[in-house]
Structures are given as structure tokens and as C-alpha cells.
Write an enzyme that holds these catalytic residues in place. Structure first.
Site, PDB file in Angstrom:
ATOM      1  N   ARG A 238       8.818 -40.338  59.012  1.00 34.81           N
ATOM      2  CA  ARG A 238      10.149 -40.327  59.619  1.00 34.81           C
ATOM      3  C   ARG A 238      10.995 -41.429  58.988  1.00 34.81           C
ATOM      4  NH1 ARG A 238      11.975 -37.729  63.793  1.00 34.81           N
ATOM      5  NH2 ARG A 238       9.941 -36.793  64.062  1.00 34.81           N
TER       6      ARG A 238
ATOM      7  N   HIS B   6       3.830 -45.118  49.738  1.00 35.75           N
ATOM      8  CA  HIS B   6       4.263 -43.784  49.305  1.00 35.75           C
ATOM      9  C   HIS B   6       3.345 -43.303  48.179  1.00 35.75           C
ATOM     10  CE1 HIS B   6       6.980 -40.448  48.705  1.00 35.75           C
ATOM     11  NE2 HIS B   6       6.901 -40.660  47.401  1.00 35.75           N
TER      12      HIS B   6
HETATM   13  C1  GRF Z   1      -0.706 -40.886  52.570  1.00 34.57           C
HETATM   14  O1  GRF Z   1      -0.876 -40.270  51.334  1.00 34.57           O
HETATM   15  C2  GRF Z   1       0.615 -41.583  52.625  1.00 34.57           C
HETATM   16  O2  GRF Z   1       0.950 -42.229  51.461  1.00 34.57           O
HETATM   17  C3  GRF Z   1       1.499 -40.378  52.841  1.00 34.57           C
HETATM   18  O3  GRF Z   1       0.828 -39.653  53.837  1.00 34.57           O
HETATM   19  C4  GRF Z   1      -0.560 -39.850  53.679  1.00 34.57           C
HETATM   20  C5  GRF Z   1      -1.066 -40.349  54.984  1.00 34.57           C
HETATM   21  O4  GRF Z   1      -2.428 -40.433  55.022  1.00 34.57           O
HETATM   22  N1  GRF Z   1       2.858 -40.699  53.096  1.00 34.57           N
HETATM   23  P1  GRF Z   1      -3.182 -41.093  56.255  1.00 34.57           P
HETATM   24  O5  GRF Z   1      -2.552 -40.583  57.543  1.00 34.57           O
HETATM   25  O6  GRF Z   1      -3.098 -42.575  56.128  1.00 34.57           O
HETATM   26  O7  GRF Z   1      -4.594 -40.596  56.116  1.00 34.57           O
END
Ligand code: GRF
Length: 195
Positions: A94, A112
Site C-alpha cells: 500500500r 522492493h
Molecule cells: C517480497 O518480495 C517483497 O519485496 C515484496 O513482496 C514480497 C513479500 O514477501 N514487495 P513476504 O511477505 O515478506 O514473504
């Protein structure tokens, strides 16, 4: 010994980055304490991980608030109650708006799964594979009002192999996320403790 940095971790999904942070704290690599976990999805799997670790966890349904501002006011209230000094967005899907940004100016970081400024937004791995990039990775950056913008703090690079699928590439990148995010938290914790 300095006091562990009180942090909040924001999630939207499974919470593997949250788990990586908790592991790094547990093993003494990171001097921080996860005071609270907040999800914008009440059903997020990562909330269970927080509960298992006896961390206060809140799943807030944005649609049950009159406005995004009201939602963020509640978030800020929770952060203040728990004495949070750094907010870590770990798979929080978000965009952060003014209310939260102002309350935690330059104290919100995000992970990211791409080498920013390439592939901001969603479906990063699909787009990277489609374009044929040879390297990808992840970025930890300060959060501002833009989408995946803000000062870059650290990056990790992985190769993209000809045989890669979204699954294999995301797995390789995620491994780096789990290493990089705790490292950045520790370096911010050290910086703050020296002030
Ligand atoms: C990760 O790849 C993060 O960078 C992306 O969403 C994923 C989340 O993974 N924005 P988690 O919920 O920490 O397993």
C-alpha cells in the site's frame, strides 16, 4: 550496551521478511525489537508469525475506515502506543500517505524486489524476465510519497538465468531480501544509537 531499536514491521502477505528480521534479532545480528506488526489485510499469513512470537499484531481493513487518512491516523496511534522509532515496510502493498509520512519523516524504509529505479510497482519479476534483463535483485529505500521512490539505502544483485521462471527468480531475489533488510535495519540502529 545500547537499547534495541523499537521497530514496527508492516506486511500484507506471508511475512517471510518479517520472519527473517526476527531470526536476525534472535541470533544477535540486529539490535532491534519488533514492537508491533501491522497488516492492511486482516487475513495476512504473517500476522500468525507475529502472534507465534508474542508480538502485538493488528490486521486493519482499510475499507472499514471512512478515509485513508483515518486509517493512517489509527496506524500512527498504534505506532506511538508501542513506542516505535523506525517503520519497516516488508511486503506491505500500500502506498504510504501524508499522515504516516509526516509522523515518521525519514523513518520509514521499504524493501522492493527489483533494482530500483527499474521495475517500480507490481509484477517486477514478470517484467524483468519479459524484458530479458541479465541481472535483478532487491532494493531497500526510504519511503516518500511516490511509488517505490525515495533515497536508495542498499541493493543486492542476483543473476537472471536463461532458464528462470518467475518462481525461480523470485526465490533467488527473496533470499537476498532476507539478508539485506536485516542488514539495513542494523546499520540504521547503529546510526541512531551513535547520535
Ligand atoms: C517480497 O518480495 C517483497 O519485496 C515484496 O513482496 C514480497 C513479500 O514477501 N514487495 P513476504 O511477505 O515478506 O514473504
Amino acid at each position: 550496551m545500547t537499547k534495541p531499536l523499537p521497530i514496527a514491521v508492516f506486511i500484507s502477505g506471508r511475512g517471510s521478511n518479517l520472519q527473517a528480521i526476527l531470526n536476525a534479532i534472535e541470533s544477535g545480528l540486529v539490535s532491534a525489537q519488533v514492537k508491533v506488526v501491522i497488516s492492511d489485510r486482516p487475513g495476512a499469513l504473517g500476522l500468525e508469525c507475529a502472534q507465534k512470537n508474542h508480538i502485538p499484531a493488528y490486521g486493519l481493513d482499510v475499507t472499514s475506515f471512512d478515509s485513508k487518512r483515518d486509517y493512517e491516523c489509527e496506524v500512527v496511534r498504534l505506532l506511538h502506543i508501542h513506542g516505535v522509532e523506525l517503520v519497516v515496510l516488508a511486503g506491505y502493498m500500500r502506498i504510504v500517505s501524508e499522515t504516516l509520512l509526516q509522523a515518521y519523516l525519514n523513518k520509514i524504509i521499504n524493501i522492493h524486489p527489483s533494482l530500483l529505479p527499474a521495475f517500480k510497482g507490481l509484477h517486477t519479476h514478470e517484467r524483468a524476465l519479459k524484458l530479458g534483463v541479465k541481472f535483478s535483485g532487491c532494493t531497500v529505500h526510504y519511503v516518500n510519497e511516490g511509488l517505490d521512490e525515495g533515497q536508495i539505502i542498499a541493493q543486492a544483485v542476483v543473476p537472471v538465468l536463461p532458464s528462470d521462471t518467475v518462481e525461480t527468480l523470485s526465490e533467488r531475489v527473496l533470499k537476498e531480501e532476507h539478508r539485506l533488510l536485516p542488514e539495513v535495519i542494523q546499520s540504521i540502529a547503529l546510526d541512531i544509537s551513535r547520535r
